[in-house]
Design a protein around this motif. Structure first.
Motif, PDB file in Angstrom:
ATOM      1  N   SER A 144     -59.960  -5.964 -14.915  1.00  0.00           N
ATOM      2  CA  SER A 144     -60.631  -4.773 -15.417  1.00  0.00           C
ATOM      3  C   SER A 144     -59.609  -3.920 -16.137  1.00  0.00           C
ATOM      4  O   SER A 144     -58.423  -4.053 -15.901  1.00  0.00           O
ATOM      5  CB  SER A 144     -61.265  -3.991 -14.265  1.00  0.00           C
ATOM      6  OG  SER A 144     -60.284  -3.567 -13.371  1.00  0.00           O
ATOM      7  N   PRO A 153     -62.338   4.606 -15.959  1.00  0.00           N
ATOM      8  CA  PRO A 153     -63.416   4.470 -16.949  1.00  0.00           C
ATOM      9  C   PRO A 153     -63.712   5.798 -17.597  1.00  0.00           C
ATOM     10  O   PRO A 153     -63.551   6.848 -16.983  1.00  0.00           O
ATOM     11  CB  PRO A 153     -64.600   3.990 -16.096  1.00  0.00           C
ATOM     12  CG  PRO A 153     -64.297   4.486 -14.726  1.00  0.00           C
ATOM     13  CD  PRO A 153     -62.797   4.435 -14.592  1.00  0.00           C
ATOM     14  N   THR A 206     -62.575  -5.206 -21.717  1.00  0.00           N
ATOM     15  CA  THR A 206     -63.875  -4.552 -21.788  1.00  0.00           C
ATOM     16  C   THR A 206     -64.774  -5.270 -22.783  1.00  0.00           C
ATOM     17  O   THR A 206     -64.336  -6.146 -23.535  1.00  0.00           O
ATOM     18  CB  THR A 206     -63.732  -3.087 -22.194  1.00  0.00           C
ATOM     19  OG1 THR A 206     -63.127  -3.023 -23.493  1.00  0.00           O
ATOM     20  CG2 THR A 206     -62.859  -2.347 -21.201  1.00  0.00           C
ATOM     21  N   ASP A 217     -69.160  -2.867  -8.903  1.00  0.00           N
ATOM     22  CA  ASP A 217     -68.061  -1.910  -8.943  1.00  0.00           C
ATOM     23  C   ASP A 217     -67.263  -2.012  -7.639  1.00  0.00           C
ATOM     24  O   ASP A 217     -67.811  -1.890  -6.541  1.00  0.00           O
ATOM     25  CB  ASP A 217     -68.618  -0.496  -9.117  1.00  0.00           C
ATOM     26  CG  ASP A 217     -67.531   0.534  -9.352  1.00  0.00           C
ATOM     27  OD1 ASP A 217     -67.873   1.680  -9.645  1.00  0.00           O
ATOM     28  OD2 ASP A 217     -66.343   0.193  -9.223  1.00  0.00           O
ATOM     29  N   GLY A 228     -64.589   2.182 -10.702  1.00  0.00           N
ATOM     30  CA  GLY A 228     -65.411   2.757 -11.774  1.00  0.00           C
ATOM     31  C   GLY A 228     -65.833   1.770 -12.842  1.00  0.00           C
ATOM     32  O   GLY A 228     -66.409   2.166 -13.848  1.00  0.00           O
ATOM     33  N   TRP A 229     -65.559   0.453 -12.663  1.00  0.00           N
ATOM     34  CA  TRP A 229     -65.894  -0.550 -13.677  1.00  0.00           C
ATOM     35  C   TRP A 229     -66.832  -1.605 -13.079  1.00  0.00           C
ATOM     36  O   TRP A 229     -66.682  -1.995 -11.920  1.00  0.00           O
ATOM     37  CB  TRP A 229     -64.635  -1.243 -14.210  1.00  0.00           C
ATOM     38  CG  TRP A 229     -63.702  -0.314 -14.927  1.00  0.00           C
ATOM     39  CD1 TRP A 229     -62.683   0.409 -14.388  1.00  0.00           C
ATOM     40  CD2 TRP A 229     -63.715   0.005 -16.316  1.00  0.00           C
ATOM     41  NE1 TRP A 229     -62.052   1.146 -15.339  1.00  0.00           N
ATOM     42  CE2 TRP A 229     -62.666   0.918 -16.543  1.00  0.00           C
ATOM     43  CE3 TRP A 229     -64.493  -0.389 -17.400  1.00  0.00           C
ATOM     44  CZ2 TRP A 229     -62.392   1.435 -17.791  1.00  0.00           C
ATOM     45  CZ3 TRP A 229     -64.216   0.122 -18.656  1.00  0.00           C
ATOM     46  CH2 TRP A 229     -63.187   1.029 -18.845  1.00  0.00           C
ATOM     47  N   PRO A 258     -67.884   0.781 -18.051  1.00  0.00           N
ATOM     48  CA  PRO A 258     -67.927   1.843 -17.034  1.00  0.00           C
ATOM     49  C   PRO A 258     -69.227   1.811 -16.248  1.00  0.00           C
ATOM     50  O   PRO A 258     -70.315   1.654 -16.835  1.00  0.00           O
ATOM     51  CB  PRO A 258     -67.784   3.128 -17.850  1.00  0.00           C
ATOM     52  CG  PRO A 258     -67.154   2.694 -19.125  1.00  0.00           C
ATOM     53  CD  PRO A 258     -67.653   1.323 -19.399  1.00  0.00           C
ATOM     54  N   THR A 259     -69.122   1.929 -14.941  1.00  0.00           N
ATOM     55  CA  THR A 259     -70.320   1.886 -14.093  1.00  0.00           C
ATOM     56  C   THR A 259     -71.304   2.991 -14.450  1.00  0.00           C
ATOM     57  O   THR A 259     -72.519   2.789 -14.374  1.00  0.00           O
ATOM     58  CB  THR A 259     -69.902   2.009 -12.617  1.00  0.00           C
ATOM     59  OG1 THR A 259     -68.944   0.992 -12.324  1.00  0.00           O
ATOM     60  CG2 THR A 259     -71.096   1.852 -11.691  1.00  0.00           C
ATOM     61  N   SER A 260     -70.780   4.157 -14.896  1.00  0.00           N
ATOM     62  CA  SER A 260     -71.667   5.281 -15.217  1.00  0.00           C
ATOM     63  C   SER A 260     -72.447   5.059 -16.511  1.00  0.00           C
ATOM     64  O   SER A 260     -73.360   5.809 -16.806  1.00  0.00           O
ATOM     65  CB  SER A 260     -70.837   6.565 -15.342  1.00  0.00           C
ATOM     66  OG  SER A 260     -69.839   6.400 -16.327  1.00  0.00           O
ATOM     67  N   TYR A 261     -72.095   4.003 -17.272  1.00  0.00           N
ATOM     68  CA  TYR A 261     -72.781   3.742 -18.541  1.00  0.00           C
ATOM     69  C   TYR A 261     -73.981   2.814 -18.366  1.00  0.00           C
ATOM     70  O   TYR A 261     -74.726   2.595 -19.327  1.00  0.00           O
ATOM     71  CB  TYR A 261     -71.805   3.122 -19.552  1.00  0.00           C
ATOM     72  CG  TYR A 261     -70.962   4.117 -20.304  1.00  0.00           C
ATOM     73  CD1 TYR A 261     -70.145   5.022 -19.623  1.00  0.00           C
ATOM     74  CD2 TYR A 261     -70.969   4.178 -21.690  1.00  0.00           C
ATOM     75  CE1 TYR A 261     -69.356   5.935 -20.285  1.00  0.00           C
ATOM     76  CE2 TYR A 261     -70.191   5.093 -22.371  1.00  0.00           C
ATOM     77  CZ  TYR A 261     -69.376   5.958 -21.668  1.00  0.00           C
ATOM     78  OH  TYR A 261     -68.612   6.864 -22.350  1.00  0.00           O
TER      79      TYR A 261
END
Length: 622
Positions: free
Chosen positions: A336, A341, A564, A579, A583-584, A598-601
């Motif tokens: 990663s 992220p 990425t 994850d 954060g990935w 990114p996990t938040s995406y």
């Protein structure tokens, strides 16, 4: 020069002129008020500009501000902030000394002007009343005189007529005498009224009006003086801040003169020096023999010393010459990104990383191009186990080049020594407190401090052990740096050229060779073999990881960093690794395209039964 004598008959014009003077004063007040607003706006924009370019805390920008040129720029930003403060001072002083004062003065001026012109109108009305009385007395006198003349003529006519009786003549004579008496009375009244009017008129034009006009003149002159003083204050307010602004500019000049190009160049060396030596000559390899060619021990393809089998990645993977691979597929699949992220697109988009992974569709390049590219790239050898999880580097900084590793270890030792000093200071303070408690039991219980002293002693001992550990690593690095053999120089060249491609075993598996160069323990986790075929052969496809679910991209992500993958908003993809806390999330688009986002995406839909990687992705209803 007096308005009372020169302008005795210009009452209306003076009224208009004084009103115009007040309008001019109000216009000047409006001008100063707008100037203060401009100063405030300018100061605000300067502050925002300075804040915009200030380095963000806990970011890479803070590290960049150790150079003299960037420190000078930071000093310029700080001085611009002070410069903006002086413009705020200008605005505040103009508001308090000019705008507020003149606004209050205008109100007083209007009241004074109103009072003076009220007195003038009152005096004018009085003289007009006296004139009307004089005219009335004059007309009455004129009328009585005419009636007395007619009565005299009538008496004379009756007296000359013989046919008129004596009684009628006497009556006419008495009437004539009465009219004459009335005329005399009217004459006396008219004379008295005339004298009174002349006296009032003289008093009006030579006393009352001059006094009133003189007050109006003084009022107008005070207004003129006041606006002149305000203009002078307007300039003085600016002049007062000029020395401070000059100091700000002097500080900017001083900061500019402190820029030292030699020092900055030396800092670049300290920041990026690896400590490796340039690689030696490449040996000649004879390809005329029909048998399988062998690789020279000192060539770039030989990444580690004698008797060491080359790392390989699984039994199915095909060998490859590491410095010249077209795309570091292994690293992009198994690691990663080595950075946190980025946040969702509410903030700035993630920046591209130089020397990122190349496209798998890129055409093949000559060997010399590959060599130049990798020789100029930044060396990266990461701990394989930590890279698989996307975690931080090893504790001994063995993932860094020797020179950078030495600097990091020295910084860690200094930091631990500072912590030890703090703990020792705390222990000394508690010891003194305990002595005070022993001598004066009423101040406190000495036994209550013992537990804390024991904790501090344990902390100091732990920190000292840490210092010894890092000092050992530091001594190890410093012992390796001076003398280097030809073989170690050859290996260090490969080390730099690979730029995170030559992934080796973790730091705990390393050992030092007798000549001071690095050697690696053979790791079952990272074995591969060097092929005897073409340099540009790609790896055979490894068995893909099973999918554990699907995900939907909530935002567009430009996957420019190593490892990425780029995704578009609304795109559906497979999830192959959750994850791990960094954060990935690792995803796959198809058999050849996978990487981290990114996990938040993304919005993840886990499905433990979804293991068929070749099955087409079904769109999930929103």
């Amino acid at each position: 020069m007096s308005w009372g004598t020169e302008l005795w008959d210009q009452f209306d014009n003076l009224e208009k002129h004084t009103q115009w003077g007040i309008d001019v004063l109000e216009k000047y007040i409006k001008f100063v008020k707008e100037r203060t607003e401009i100063e405030l706006s300018y100061a605000k924009q300067l502050r925002n500009l300075s804040k915009k370019y200030q380095p963000k805390k806990n970011s890479k920008e803070e590290e960049e501000y150790r150079y003299t040129s960037t420190r000078a720029f930071l000093a310029t930003l700080n001085e611009m902030n002070d410069y903006a403060g002086q413009h705020e001072v200008i605005s505040e002083n103009m508001t308090s000394l000019i705008t507020a004062e003149l606004t209050r003065y205008v109100q007083e001026l209007k009241q004074e002007r109103k009072s003076h012109f009220h007195d003038g109108r009152k005096a004018q009305q009085h003289i007009e009343t006296c004139w009307k009385q004089l005219e009335a007395s004059k007309r009455r006198f004129e009328r009585d005189c005419k009636e007395a003349d007619r009565a005299q003529q009538y008496f004379e006519k009756m007296d000359a007529d013989i046919n008129v009786t004596k009684a009628d003549v006497e009556k006419a004579r008495q009437q004539a005498q009465l009219r004459h008496q009335m005329a005399e009375d009217s004459k006396a009244e008219y004379s008295s009224t005339l004298q009174k009017f002349n006296s009032e008129q003289h008093e009006h034009y030579y006393t009352h009006i001059p006094n009133i006009f003189q007050k109006i003149q003084e009022m107008e002159e005070r207004r003129i003086v006041r606006i002149g003083e305000s203009m002078k204050t307007f300039a003085e307010v600016d002049r007062q801040v000029i020395p401070i602004i000059g100091k700000c500019l002097d500080e900017i000049t001083k900061a500019a003169e402190s820029v030292d190009h030699k020092n900055d160049s030396q800092m670049v060396i300290e920041a990026f020096k690896s400590g490796f030596e340039p690689p030696g000559d490449v040996d000649f390899e004879d390809f005329t023999q029909p048998m399988k060619r062998t690789v020279s021990e000192s060539s770039l393809s030989n990444s580690r010393g004698d008797g060491k089998s080359e790392p390989k990645f699984g039994s199915k993977s095909k060998g490859k010459l590491w410095p010249f691979i077209k795309k570091n597929k292994l690293m992009s699949l198994l690691t990663s990104p080595h950075q946190p992220p980025p946040p969702p697109p509410a903030s700035a988009s993630p920046s591209a990383v130089p020397n990122g992974p190349q496209s798998p569709k890129q055409q093949k390049e000559p060997l010399s191009h590959r060599f130049n590219e990798f020789m100029t790239s930044k060396p990266k050898i990461h701990c394989f186990r930590s890279l698989k999880r996307g975690g931080a580097g090893p504790e001994d900084f063995s993932n860094l080049p020797p020179e950078q590793r030495r600097k990091k270890l020295q910084q860690k030792v200094d930091e631990l020594n500072r912590d030890i000093q703090k703990e020792m200071d705390s222990r000394d303070a508690l010891t003194k407190m305990k002595d005070v408690y022993i001598k004066n039991p009423q101040m406190g219980d000495a036994a209550s401090v013992d537990h804390r002293l024991a904790e501090l002693g344990q902390n100091i001992e732990k920190l000292r052990l840490e210092v010894q550990k890092f000092e050992g690593w530091l001594a190890e690095v410093e012992g390796r740096l001076p003398a280097r053999s030809e073989q170690s120089r050859r290996q260090s060249g490969v080390y730099e050229a690979q730029n995170a491609s030559g992934v080796n075993s973790c730091a705990q598996d390393r050992e030092s060779s007798p000549d001071g160069s690095y050697t690696e323990e053979q790791s079952q986790e990272t074995e591969m073999k060097v092929p005897a075929t073409d340099f540009d052969d790609e790896f055979d496809d490894e068995e893909p990881l099973p999918t554990i679910g699907t995900c939907k991209a909530l935002y567009t992500f430009e996957g420019q960093n190593e490892g990425t993958i780029s995704v578009a908003e609304g795109e559906m993809l497979y999830v192959i690794e959750e994850d791990k806390g960094d954060g990935w999330t690792r995803i796959r688009r198809n058999e050849d395209e996978e990487g981290y986002v990114p996990t938040s995406y993304v919005e993840v839909y886990l499905d433990k039964n979804a293991k068929d990687v070749h099955k087409p992705l079904q769109k999930i209803s929103e």
